[in-house]
Scaffold this motif. Structure first.
Motif, PDB file in Angstrom:
ATOM      1  N   UNK A   1       6.268  17.892   4.165  1.00  0.00           N
ATOM      2  CA  UNK A   1       6.485  16.516   4.615  1.00  0.00           C
ATOM      3  C   UNK A   1       5.289  16.015   5.418  1.00  0.00           C
ATOM      4  N   UNK A   2       4.788  16.852   6.309  1.00  0.00           N
ATOM      5  CA  UNK A   2       3.605  16.455   7.077  1.00  0.00           C
ATOM      6  C   UNK A   2       2.395  16.228   6.185  1.00  0.00           C
ATOM      7  N   UNK A   3       2.245  17.082   5.176  1.00  0.00           N
ATOM      8  CA  UNK A   3       1.123  16.947   4.243  1.00  0.00           C
ATOM      9  C   UNK A   3       1.240  15.658   3.429  1.00  0.00           C
ATOM     10  N   UNK A   4       2.478  15.311   3.058  1.00  0.00           N
ATOM     11  CA  UNK A   4       2.710  14.086   2.295  1.00  0.00           C
ATOM     12  C   UNK A   4       2.356  12.847   3.105  1.00  0.00           C
ATOM     13  N   UNK A   5       2.666  12.848   4.395  1.00  0.00           N
ATOM     14  CA  UNK A   5       2.328  11.712   5.259  1.00  0.00           C
ATOM     15  C   UNK A   5       0.808  11.550   5.340  1.00  0.00           C
ATOM     16  N   UNK A   6       0.106  12.686   5.471  1.00  0.00           N
ATOM     17  CA  UNK A   6      -1.360  12.624   5.490  1.00  0.00           C
ATOM     18  C   UNK A   6      -1.885  12.065   4.174  1.00  0.00           C
ATOM     19  N   UNK A   7      -1.281  12.477   3.063  1.00  0.00           N
ATOM     20  CA  UNK A   7      -1.716  11.986   1.759  1.00  0.00           C
ATOM     21  C   UNK A   7      -1.503  10.497   1.602  1.00  0.00           C
ATOM     22  N   UNK A   8      -0.358  10.000   2.055  1.00  0.00           N
ATOM     23  CA  UNK A   8      -0.099   8.567   1.964  1.00  0.00           C
ATOM     24  C   UNK A   8      -1.100   7.775   2.813  1.00  0.00           C
ATOM     25  N   UNK A   9      -1.407   8.284   4.010  1.00  0.00           N
ATOM     26  CA  UNK A   9      -2.389   7.610   4.864  1.00  0.00           C
ATOM     27  C   UNK A   9      -3.766   7.609   4.206  1.00  0.00           C
ATOM     28  N   UNK A  10      -4.129   8.740   3.585  1.00  0.00           N
ATOM     29  CA  UNK A  10      -5.424   8.811   2.896  1.00  0.00           C
ATOM     30  C   UNK A  10      -5.490   7.808   1.749  1.00  0.00           C
ATOM     31  N   UNK A  11      -4.370   7.620   1.038  1.00  0.00           N
ATOM     32  CA  UNK A  11      -4.330   6.657  -0.066  1.00  0.00           C
ATOM     33  C   UNK A  11      -4.537   5.237   0.442  1.00  0.00           C
ATOM     34  N   UNK A  12      -3.928   4.901   1.559  1.00  0.00           N
ATOM     35  CA  UNK A  12      -4.089   3.571   2.122  1.00  0.00           C
ATOM     36  C   UNK A  12      -5.522   3.319   2.574  1.00  0.00           C
ATOM     37  N   UNK A  13      -6.172   4.350   3.104  1.00  0.00           N
ATOM     38  CA  UNK A  13      -7.552   4.201   3.567  1.00  0.00           C
ATOM     39  C   UNK A  13      -8.540   4.155   2.404  1.00  0.00           C
ATOM     40  N   UNK A  14      -8.228   4.871   1.321  1.00  0.00           N
ATOM     41  CA  UNK A  14      -9.167   4.957   0.208  1.00  0.00           C
ATOM     42  C   UNK A  14      -9.131   3.728  -0.689  1.00  0.00           C
ATOM     43  N   UNK A  15      -7.984   3.046  -0.758  1.00  0.00           N
ATOM     44  CA  UNK A  15      -7.835   1.908  -1.673  1.00  0.00           C
ATOM     45  C   UNK A  15      -8.779   0.775  -1.283  1.00  0.00           C
ATOM     46  N   UNK A  16      -9.367   0.166  -2.300  1.00  0.00           N
ATOM     47  CA  UNK A  16     -10.269  -0.965  -2.097  1.00  0.00           C
ATOM     48  C   UNK A  16     -10.371  -1.717  -3.425  1.00  0.00           C
ATOM     49  N   UNK A  17     -10.975  -2.885  -3.447  1.00  0.00           N
ATOM     50  CA  UNK A  17     -11.146  -3.592  -4.717  1.00  0.00           C
ATOM     51  C   UNK A  17     -11.924  -2.739  -5.717  1.00  0.00           C
ATOM     52  N   UNK A  18     -11.354  -2.536  -6.880  1.00  0.00           N
ATOM     53  CA  UNK A  18     -11.973  -1.690  -7.894  1.00  0.00           C
ATOM     54  C   UNK A  18     -11.526  -0.257  -7.849  1.00  0.00           C
ATOM     55  N   UNK A  19     -10.754   0.121  -6.836  1.00  0.00           N
ATOM     56  CA  UNK A  19     -10.229   1.482  -6.731  1.00  0.00           C
ATOM     57  C   UNK A  19      -8.788   1.415  -6.247  1.00  0.00           C
ATOM     58  N   UNK A  20      -7.868   1.680  -7.139  1.00  0.00           N
ATOM     59  CA  UNK A  20      -6.447   1.618  -6.824  1.00  0.00           C
ATOM     60  C   UNK A  20      -5.887   3.024  -6.629  1.00  0.00           C
ATOM     61  N   UNK A  21      -5.181   3.211  -5.510  1.00  0.00           N
ATOM     62  CA  UNK A  21      -4.538   4.487  -5.211  1.00  0.00           C
ATOM     63  C   UNK A  21      -3.133   4.182  -4.727  1.00  0.00           C
ATOM     64  N   UNK A  22      -2.141   4.718  -5.387  1.00  0.00           N
ATOM     65  CA  UNK A  22      -0.755   4.478  -5.008  1.00  0.00           C
ATOM     66  C   UNK A  22      -0.373   5.364  -3.832  1.00  0.00           C
ATOM     67  N   UNK A  23      -0.018   4.730  -2.713  1.00  0.00           N
ATOM     68  CA  UNK A  23       0.407   5.500  -1.545  1.00  0.00           C
ATOM     69  C   UNK A  23       1.713   6.243  -1.816  1.00  0.00           C
ATOM     70  N   UNK A  24       2.616   5.618  -2.567  1.00  0.00           N
ATOM     71  CA  UNK A  24       3.878   6.285  -2.897  1.00  0.00           C
ATOM     72  C   UNK A  24       3.636   7.497  -3.782  1.00  0.00           C
ATOM     73  N   UNK A  25       2.781   7.346  -4.785  1.00  0.00           N
ATOM     74  CA  UNK A  25       2.455   8.479  -5.657  1.00  0.00           C
ATOM     75  C   UNK A  25       1.788   9.594  -4.866  1.00  0.00           C
ATOM     76  N   UNK A  26       0.895   9.215  -3.949  1.00  0.00           N
ATOM     77  CA  UNK A  26       0.235  10.223  -3.122  1.00  0.00           C
ATOM     78  C   UNK A  26       1.250  10.956  -2.248  1.00  0.00           C
TER      79      UNK A  26
END
Length: 383
Positions: free
Chosen positions: A108-133
């Protein structure tokens, strides 16, 4: 105590992220290119990709995971499971339920870190689903942490002792057989790239990125080295692999188009196997025979001194080999599944081997090899 799992997961994520960040930072150190912030964001995306989280790019979906980073991350999360189990005071208790609770906390802790990383990595031209992460890293983190928790609590040993001997020996044989077969693939892949060193050097030099950039590109290739090893294993087993839509790389046929401009692809053969090269195809069978030899040695050692040992050892050998082959096939198929994925654009939508074909071929090869190796060892041992 309740925060031990999430804290361990955070440290595991940070450790596994560092190699990706270093490689991509070096790769972007070109003349007037790449800023540190962009490299960090790309590193987060690459770290998520290593866990199987697909990325949406302007060229198309990117889902080919760098397995070296994924394996390193799994090891770090496994260690997080060990440390958390010790923090909870459940080490050596042999309780699988408590080990599962620890794994769930770390996951669970690892999943929270992954979702946060997805939100930080997303930008125009690069889509990352926080839910999928979140979901992907929840499963990844829980399974990896469970391995460490089961070991440190002793639950894995307790479960193995309770298994029927034939099943236990068969699982062990299957794991050993799969590892040996993958080892042959890794050796062949490394040899192929080494023999094509000149071409690989030309590809690397064409980037004009300077020393730091070339080091980064080399590290990225190393991150995909396990993928290459699995693809080479599929090649040796017979099914082969694809490097794009409507392409084929197998021992009897090689049909490829324009390849990715990476030094690693220099090792891809340019034609069917012929002459002495055909002897390479027997290597997976030899690996299966070695697994059978190790099985027979173990069974004979455990049955030593038993008046009925000869009959029981023959039955154990045949049964364990029958179980070990499918186990090896499942593991090899799972490895093939993890090693494939799209690399953007419709032409590169299919990259890697077909999992069920690798699983079927691996099960057959290991079953035959293990049976022959175990039977020969048992026969040579005498009554």
């Amino acid at each position: 105590m309740l925060v031990a799992g999430p804290v361990a997961a955070l440290f595991a994520a940070c450790f596994s992220f560092l190699p990706v960040a270093v490689a991509l930072t070096l790769a972007q150190l070109t003349e007037g290119a790449g800023q540190l912030g962009g490299a960090t964001r790309a590193g987060l995306a690459g770290w998520l990709l290593a866990h199987g989280v697909p990325l949406g790019t302007s060229l198309g979906p990117l889902g080919l995971a760098p397995l070296a980073v994924g394996v390193f991350a799994a090891w770090r999360v496994s260690r997080a499971g060990v440390h958390t189990s010790r923090a909870y005071g459940i080490a050596h208790r042999g309780n699988p339920v408590e080990a599962a609770k620890v794994a769930g906390t770390v996951g669970l802790g690892y999943a929270v870190v992954g979702a946060a990383a997805a939100l930080l990595a997303a930008k125009p031209g690069l889509e990352v689903s926080a839910l999928r992460a979140f979901l992907q890293l929840l499963v990844f983190g829980t399974l990896a942490a469970l391995v460490g928790a089961l070991r440190v609590t002793g639950a894995l040993r307790v479960t193995a002792v309770r298994m029927p001997p034939v099943l236990r020996d068969g699982i062990r044989t299957g794991v050993v057989g799969a590892v040996l077969v993958l080892g042959t693939g890794a050796a062949v892949a490394g040899l192929s790239v080494a023999l094509s060193g000149g071409e690989a050097g030309d590809v690397l030099g064409a980037y004009h990125t300077g020393v730091a950039g070339q080091v980064g590109i080399t590290l990225i290739c190393l991150a995909y080295a396990p993928n290459a090893a699995i693809w080479a294993t599929a090649y040796l087993l017979g099914p082969g692999f694809a490097v794009g839509v409507d392409t084929t790389v197998r021992t009897t046929e090689v049909d490829v188009g324009t390849l990715l401009p990476l030094p690693l692809v220099a090792g891809i053969p340019d034609g069917p196997v012929g002459g002495l090269g055909a002897l390479l195809l027997a290597i997976p069978l030899v690996a299966g025979m070695i697994a059978g030899w190790l099985l027979a040695r173990r069974v004979l050692r455990l049955r030593a001194g038993d008046a009925h040992g000869r009959h029981r050892s023959w039955g154990s050998l045949v049964g364990a080999a029958a179980v070990g082959g499918p186990v090896a096939g499942l593991l090899l198929g799972a490895a093939a599944l993890c090693s494939r994925g799209p690399v953007g654009g419709p032409r590169l939508a299919e990259m890697g081997p077909v999992p069920w074909q690798v699983a079927l071929a691996g099960a057959l090869v290991v079953t035959v090899g293990a049976t022959v190796g175990a039977a020969a060892t048992r026969a040579l041992a005498g009554p």
